[in-house]
Write an enzyme that holds these catalytic residues in place. Structure first.
Site, PDB file in Angstrom:
ATOM      1  N   CYS A 158       0.826  -1.196   0.000  1.00  0.00           N
ATOM      2  CA  CYS A 158       0.000   0.000   0.000  1.00  0.00           C
ATOM      3  C   CYS A 158       0.869   1.257   0.000  1.00  0.00           C
ATOM      4  O   CYS A 158       1.804   1.363   0.800  1.00  0.00           O
ATOM      5  CB  CYS A 158      -0.937   0.014   1.205  1.00  0.00           C
ATOM      6  N   CYS A 174      -0.567   5.436   6.578  1.00  0.00           N
ATOM      7  CA  CYS A 174      -1.370   5.326   7.803  1.00  0.00           C
ATOM      8  C   CYS A 174      -0.505   4.700   8.905  1.00  0.00           C
ATOM      9  O   CYS A 174      -0.026   3.563   8.768  1.00  0.00           O
ATOM     10  CB  CYS A 174      -2.609   4.475   7.558  1.00  0.00           C
ATOM     11  N   CYS A 221      -1.184   1.070  10.452  1.00  0.00           N
ATOM     12  CA  CYS A 221      -1.414  -0.072   9.557  1.00  0.00           C
ATOM     13  C   CYS A 221      -0.133  -0.817   9.229  1.00  0.00           C
ATOM     14  O   CYS A 221       0.872  -0.230   8.815  1.00  0.00           O
ATOM     15  CB  CYS A 221      -2.081   0.414   8.266  1.00  0.00           C
ATOM     16  N   CYS A 254     -20.687   1.144   5.189  1.00  0.00           N
ATOM     17  CA  CYS A 254     -20.073   0.564   6.386  1.00  0.00           C
ATOM     18  C   CYS A 254     -18.878   1.444   6.714  1.00  0.00           C
ATOM     19  O   CYS A 254     -17.950   1.566   5.902  1.00  0.00           O
ATOM     20  CB  CYS A 254     -19.638  -0.874   6.115  1.00  0.00           C
ATOM     21  N   CYS A 297     -19.502  -7.129   1.103  1.00  0.00           N
ATOM     22  CA  CYS A 297     -19.041  -5.783   1.453  1.00  0.00           C
ATOM     23  C   CYS A 297     -17.634  -5.629   0.881  1.00  0.00           C
ATOM     24  O   CYS A 297     -16.760  -6.453   1.163  1.00  0.00           O
ATOM     25  CB  CYS A 297     -19.035  -5.582   2.966  1.00  0.00           C
ATOM     26  N   CYS A 312     -16.598  -9.997   3.574  1.00  0.00           N
ATOM     27  CA  CYS A 312     -15.920  -8.712   3.412  1.00  0.00           C
ATOM     28  C   CYS A 312     -14.665  -8.910   2.575  1.00  0.00           C
ATOM     29  O   CYS A 312     -13.726  -9.583   3.003  1.00  0.00           O
ATOM     30  CB  CYS A 312     -15.567  -8.124   4.769  1.00  0.00           C
TER      31      CYS A 312
END
Length: 337
Positions: free
Chosen positions: A73, A77, A80, A209, A149, A117
């Site tokens: 990624c 953040c 994370c 969500c 989701c 999910c």
């Protein structure tokens, strides 16, 4: 309203009665719940359960999470383990092939989950990832009758519309904290970027969500602000995560939560968002510990199995916990909208 005019038990019960009468609690009342004395915990949870029982009875909905793309990624953040600033030894792979995604859907169905999910680590999905989701979602829904989701990062309006068209039921994109605190945990995108994604998802006709993480160093006021922001946006489902300190991440080792504080946060979120699905999410095993069952007196859903890069407790322990509470697992739609 203050603790000077009502005994503590009456204070929290009066909040529950206020909510059930259709009058939202104020931010000051929410802060009072979050900062309530530990001696008042049972009264706080009783008030939350009164509201939870009114809207959801004793039903519990289960969710199964699949980390479909791990690591890699470009965002920073601080919490994370999959971000570019993390040195945590997590698996790194691009979006999984069809057979692995279908095998995970089979496990979700076998565990009596209502929702599968599908999560990728990314700023947002590239075209290959979008097409992979568009291809797999109809097959998952046809074979296993699961809600889907998708958690794919930042989305524009066209991407959100494509997810709606392929059968995705709901998109997850967490606010994670208040706007004030967000810049302390991420610099590569803003709190406003996250809100914009939720707006794009809503325009596409998908359910929302969105929740957050507590325990990253934010203030009590930040936690309350997030609860009210989610209420004002009108999200259907709120996952509340408890910060898990992962070695190799910038926020490792800095913060601490107690079981009582986590329970008060769940109770506060229930009173602020009375008819919304509230899910006990990552970190519950670490921070609630022996008090995990009490969380379901406020929340009405939970993940069963592992999280993105951390392990959950055995599904059998979750089923036993639900049964011991006298609650039941359901796959029916229980949210009162």
């Amino acid at each position: 309203m203050s603790s000077d005019t009502l005994p503590s038990a009456g204070l929290y019960d009066s909040m529950a009665q206020q909510v059930l009468a259709g009058q939202p609690i104020t931010s000051e009342q929410a802060l009072a719940v979050l900062r309530s004395p530990d001696d008042d915990l049972l009264e706080v949870m009783a008030a939350a359960f009164k509201v939870r029982r009114h809207y959801f009875g004793k039903a519990v909905q289960l969710y199964f999470l699949m980390n479909a793309k791990s690591g890699l990624c470009p965002e920073d953040c601080g919490y994370c383990s999959q971000s570019k600033v993390s040195d945590a030894p997590v698996p790194k792979y691009n979006i999984l092939q069809r057979d692995k995604l279908m095998a995970a859907a089979k496990i979700a169905a076998e565990r009596n989950a209502k929702t599968y999910c599908l999560v990728i680590s990314a700023r947002g999905p590239n075209e290959r990832e979008m097409k992979a989701v568009e291809e797999i979602v109809p097959e998952i829904k046809a074979k296993y009758d699961l809600k889907v989701c998708a958690c794919l990062g930042l989305l524009d309006d066209k991407q959100a519309a494509r997810l709606k068209a392929c059968g995705v039921d709901r998109v997850n994109h967490n606010l994670n904290s208040s706007e004030r605190f967000y810049k302390e945990i991420c610099s590569t995108h803003t709190h406003g970027d996250r809100v914009e994604t939720l707006q794009n998802v809503r325009k596409a006709g998908l359910e929302l969500c969105s929740g957050g993480i507590i325990g990253m160093g934010e203030t009590d006021e930040d936690v309350v602000t997030m609860a009210f922001d989610l209420r004002d946006i009108g999200v259907e489902s709120i996952p509340l995560n408890f910060f898990t300190s992962i070695e190799g991440t910038p926020l490792h080792g800095n913060h601490h939560l107690t079981p009582n504080y986590c329970l008060k946060a769940l109770a506060m979120f229930r009173l602020v968002n009375p008819d919304r699905e509230l899910r006990i999410s990552g970190g519950r095993e670490i921070h609630l510990r022996a008090l995990q069952p009490m969380g379901l007196y406020a929340a009405n859903s939970m993940f069963v199995g592992d999280y993105l890069t951390t392990s959950g407790q055995a599904p059998e322990a979750d089923y036993q916990m639900i049964e011991d509470l006298g609650f039941t697992v359901t796959r029916e739609e229980e949210v009162a909208l």
